[in-house]
Write an enzyme that holds these catalytic residues in place. Structure first.
Site, mmCIF file in Angstrom:
data_model
loop_
_atom_site.group_PDB
_atom_site.id
_atom_site.type_symbol
_atom_site.label_atom_id
_atom_site.label_comp_id
_atom_site.label_asym_id
_atom_site.label_seq_id
_atom_site.Cartn_x
_atom_site.Cartn_y
_atom_site.Cartn_z
ATOM 1 N N LYS A 215 0.827 -1.209 0.000
ATOM 2 C CA LYS A 215 0.000 0.000 0.000
ATOM 3 C C LYS A 215 0.865 1.265 0.000
ATOM 4 O O LYS A 215 0.672 2.172 -0.804
ATOM 5 C CB LYS A 215 -0.941 -0.021 1.222
ATOM 6 C CG LYS A 215 -1.745 1.239 1.425
ATOM 7 C CD LYS A 215 -2.689 1.510 0.276
ATOM 8 C CE LYS A 215 -3.299 2.882 0.373
ATOM 9 N NZ LYS A 215 -4.129 3.218 -0.777
ATOM 10 N N CYS A 271 -4.735 10.934 2.024
ATOM 11 C CA CYS A 271 -3.873 9.748 1.898
ATOM 12 C C CYS A 271 -2.438 10.060 1.453
ATOM 13 O O CYS A 271 -1.513 9.923 2.240
ATOM 14 C CB CYS A 271 -4.511 8.732 0.955
ATOM 15 S SG CYS A 271 -5.950 7.933 1.693
ATOM 16 N N LYS A 274 0.137 12.212 3.746
ATOM 17 C CA LYS A 274 0.478 11.629 5.057
ATOM 18 C C LYS A 274 1.082 10.243 4.883
ATOM 19 O O LYS A 274 1.919 9.822 5.678
ATOM 20 C CB LYS A 274 -0.733 11.613 5.992
ATOM 21 C CG LYS A 274 -1.959 10.819 5.535
ATOM 22 C CD LYS A 274 -2.155 9.532 6.292
ATOM 23 C CE LYS A 274 -3.435 8.825 5.868
ATOM 24 N NZ LYS A 274 -3.433 7.407 6.088
HETATM 25 N N1 LIG Z 1 -10.201 7.657 1.803
HETATM 26 C C1 LIG Z 1 -9.556 6.929 0.913
HETATM 27 O O1 LIG Z 1 -9.633 7.173 -0.304
HETATM 28 C C2 LIG Z 1 -8.693 5.769 1.340
HETATM 29 C C3 LIG Z 1 -8.205 4.889 0.358
HETATM 30 C C4 LIG Z 1 -7.404 3.828 0.762
HETATM 31 C C5 LIG Z 1 -7.039 3.695 2.093
HETATM 32 N N2 LIG Z 1 -7.498 4.572 3.003
HETATM 33 C C6 LIG Z 1 -7.111 4.392 4.416
HETATM 34 O O2 LIG Z 1 -8.283 3.976 5.102
HETATM 35 C C7 LIG Z 1 -8.260 4.450 6.445
HETATM 36 C C8 LIG Z 1 -9.540 5.229 6.706
HETATM 37 O O3 LIG Z 1 -9.567 6.358 5.856
HETATM 38 P P1 LIG Z 1 -10.885 7.222 5.634
HETATM 39 O O4 LIG Z 1 -10.556 8.192 4.553
HETATM 40 O O5 LIG Z 1 -12.036 6.318 5.487
HETATM 41 O O6 LIG Z 1 -10.961 7.991 7.042
HETATM 42 P P2 LIG Z 1 -12.260 8.694 7.710
HETATM 43 O O7 LIG Z 1 -11.704 9.659 8.679
HETATM 44 O O8 LIG Z 1 -13.172 9.149 6.630
HETATM 45 O O9 LIG Z 1 -12.979 7.501 8.478
HETATM 46 C C9 LIG Z 1 -12.486 6.898 9.624
HETATM 47 C C10 LIG Z 1 -13.653 6.558 10.529
HETATM 48 O O10 LIG Z 1 -13.191 5.779 11.639
HETATM 49 C C11 LIG Z 1 -13.909 6.185 12.795
HETATM 50 N N3 LIG Z 1 -13.146 5.784 13.987
HETATM 51 C C12 LIG Z 1 -12.042 6.359 14.526
HETATM 52 N N4 LIG Z 1 -11.620 5.670 15.586
HETATM 53 C C13 LIG Z 1 -12.478 4.623 15.737
HETATM 54 C C14 LIG Z 1 -12.553 3.550 16.650
HETATM 55 N N5 LIG Z 1 -11.663 3.397 17.639
HETATM 56 N N6 LIG Z 1 -13.556 2.671 16.501
HETATM 57 C C15 LIG Z 1 -14.466 2.792 15.513
HETATM 58 N N7 LIG Z 1 -14.429 3.788 14.608
HETATM 59 C C16 LIG Z 1 -13.452 4.691 14.717
HETATM 60 C C17 LIG Z 1 -14.063 7.674 12.630
HETATM 61 O O11 LIG Z 1 -15.109 8.171 13.433
HETATM 62 C C18 LIG Z 1 -14.330 7.781 11.128
HETATM 63 O O12 LIG Z 1 -15.724 7.733 10.840
HETATM 64 C C19 LIG Z 1 -6.983 5.266 6.572
HETATM 65 O O13 LIG Z 1 -5.963 4.442 7.071
HETATM 66 C C20 LIG Z 1 -6.678 5.649 5.137
HETATM 67 O O14 LIG Z 1 -5.301 5.923 4.938
HETATM 68 C C21 LIG Z 1 -8.341 5.599 2.665
#
Ligand SMILES: NC(=O)c1ccc[n+]([C@@H]2O[C@H](COP(=O)([O-])OP(=O)(O)OC[C@H]3O[C@@H](n4cnc5c(N)ncnc54)[C@H](O)[C@@H]3O)[C@@H](O)[C@H]2O)c1
Length: 446
Positions: A215, A271, A274
């Site tokens: 990743k 993404c 960071k």
């Molecule tokens: N957004 C993207 O396009 C994308 C693509 C690939 C990978 N990722 C990875 O996926 C992960 C999530 O990204 P995102 O963009 O969805 O973030 P986001 O901030 O939109 O969503 C994260 C969610 O997790 C919840 N959360 C936080 N702590 C928690 C806990 N202890 N228990 C339950 N829920 C909890 C938050 O309230 C939030 O709703 C990150 O590691 C990111 O790097 C994101």
């Protein structure tokens, strides 16, 4: 019995994953610590903008008319642990304040809250982007905290979805990567992804560290490609060349390809920035920092683009922003998303505002998030209103809506017809025909 799935963390990644898994035929229970999100999702409302996601929710959220009822949401860890055979962890992994490293506190907290309730065999599948080495540590934590002991197993399944295409990317991914420590985990994940696998999606099975590295390596490569063409834009500026032509020409070599070769104000979002920083920080901890020092340059080329855009805008208004009106088209970090995390567009708008410019921003979907993050900027309800009275217009997010604007109509309302294309996406001939001075990045003469 078909597997029952849970999704922990229902943000951009988790909400999409939960809905897509219901679409694939599974019963799914989503959990978040944010009760507002759970309340909205339970009503079939998406807490963010992602094309096609609301339709998918409407097809599956329990209680909605005509829905399959396979998708529910909760805030109860007990309920999640009792329900699920497979638990996908999709929580956020932001950059730590004041340093490059990844903040693992949300992932750690999700594992610590879930594990003590795991009384029956379960596969916990990490999807968040984490520093290499995290999965090995979390597998041990799981064994230690779960009453099910060794029957609570871990797999790492990094996610590659692109915001704006998240639904399609989840239902029909271009590859599925799983880091596992047993054949059992692989078998379970093959069952979860039987749909896409049946359609020919490549399935790469590996160990934990490789899955985690895939990743961050993919994101590092993409960031490098963007910064490469932006470096070429800097040289083209200096030499009087045209980076768009250059990109077209080198892209014909299929070892290089055309994708991700559009020069502009660079990458942002929740993404890439960071992730490359966390990658550098982790490599440093592992004693391999030299391998990734080039990413520091990739990051710095990218950040310079924002400053360069501000300079072009300042020149366009005669050397000072004080009292000058600037129209900004775009706030989200990319089109078809309302995500403004580390958005280059808002960064540029914010810098100009801090230098005394009167900035008015319009974005098709990112307005609410932008207002929360930068409440002191001006906002307009339409593109035309953002351009009204502006002495220079900045095109900063490549929404289709902006490409379809009528430059002649905008010419009627702008104070001066000066457009700076920070995404190299507008048609210069069209704008010039309507009397605009068109200037793009890396193409001083285009
Ligand atoms: N957004 C993207 O396009 C994308 C693509 C690939 C990978 N990722 C990875 O996926 C992960 C999530 O990204 P995102 O963009 O969805 O973030 P986001 O901030 O939109 O969503 C994260 C969610 O997790 C919840 N959360 C936080 N702590 C928690 C806990 N202890 N228990 C339950 N829920 C909890 C938050 O309230 C939030 O709703 C990150 O590691 C990111 O790097 C994101």
């Amino acid at each position: 019995m078909p597997l029952k799935l849970t999704v922990i963390g229902t943000g951009y990644l988790g909400a999409t994953h939960a809905a897509a898994m219901a679409e694939l035929g599974f019963e799914v229970l989503g959990l978040d610590i944010d009760p507002r999100k759970i309340e909205m999702l339970s009503r079939g409302k998406v807490p963010m903008y992602e094309p096609g996601l609301e339709d998918l929710l409407a097809r599956h959220v329990a209680g909605m008319e005509g829905a399959s009822g396979r998708l529910r949401f909760t805030t109860s860890w007990e309920e999640v642990a009792e329900f699920g055979d497979v638990h996908f962890v999709c929580v956020n992994t932001p950059q730590k304040h004041g340093e490059y490293a990844c903040d693992m506190s949300y992932v750690d907290s999700a594992f610590s809250l879930l594990a003590p309730h795991l009384r029956r065999p379960a596969l916990v599948v990490g999807k968040s982007t984490v520093p290499v080495g995290s999965a090995t540590r979390l597998a041990a934590l799981l064994r230690e905290l779960a009453p099910a002991g060794a029957d609570a197993e871990l797999a790492w399944n990094p996610e590659f979805l692109r915001e704006g295409f998240a639904v399609k990317d989840t239902l029909r991914p271009d590859r599925i990567v799983v880091g596992v420590s047993s054949e059992h985990a692989e078998t379970v994940l093959r069952e979860v992804y039987a749909g896409p696998l049946g359609e020919g999606t490549p399935f790469v099975v590996t160990d934990y560290p490789t899955a985690e590295l895939v990743k961050t390596a993919a994101n590092a490569f993409l960031a490098t490609k963007i910064s490469f063409i932006n470096a070429m834009a800097e040289v083209s500026e200096a030499a009087g060349g045209d980076v768009a032509k250059l990109a077209e020409a080198i892209g014909h070599d299929d070892r290089i390809g055309h994708k991700f070769l559009r020069a502009g104000i660079g990458f942002g979002g929740g993404c890439l920035p960071k992730d490359i920083r966390a990658f550098m920080a982790r490599a440093g901890e592992l004693g391999a920092d030299q391998a990734l020092t080039f990413l520091r340059e990739v990051d710095s080329i990218n950040m310079r683009r924002r400053t360069h855009m501000v300079e072009l805008a300042r020149d366009a208004v005669g050397g000072s922003f004080l009292g000058r009106r600037i129209g900004v088209l775009g706030a989200s970090f990319k089109p078809d998303s309302d995500d403004v995390r580390d958005s280059p567009a808002l960064n540029v708008a914010g810098q100009i505002h801090l230098q005394g410019g009167q900035v008015t921003v319009y974005d098709p979907k990112g307005m609410e998030n932008a207002k929360r993050l930068f409440p002191t900027l001006g906002y307009a309800p339409t593109a035309v209103d953002a351009v009204r009275g502006a002495e220079v217009v900045l095109h900063l997010t490549e929404w289709r809506e902006f490409r379809e604007l009528d430059p002649a109509a905008l010419a009627e309302v702008a104070a001066r017809r000066h457009i700076l294309d920070g995404r190299n996406a507008l048609d210069p001939a069209l704008w010039r025909k309507a009397g605009w001075t068109y200037r793009a990045m890396g193409r001083p003469s285009a």
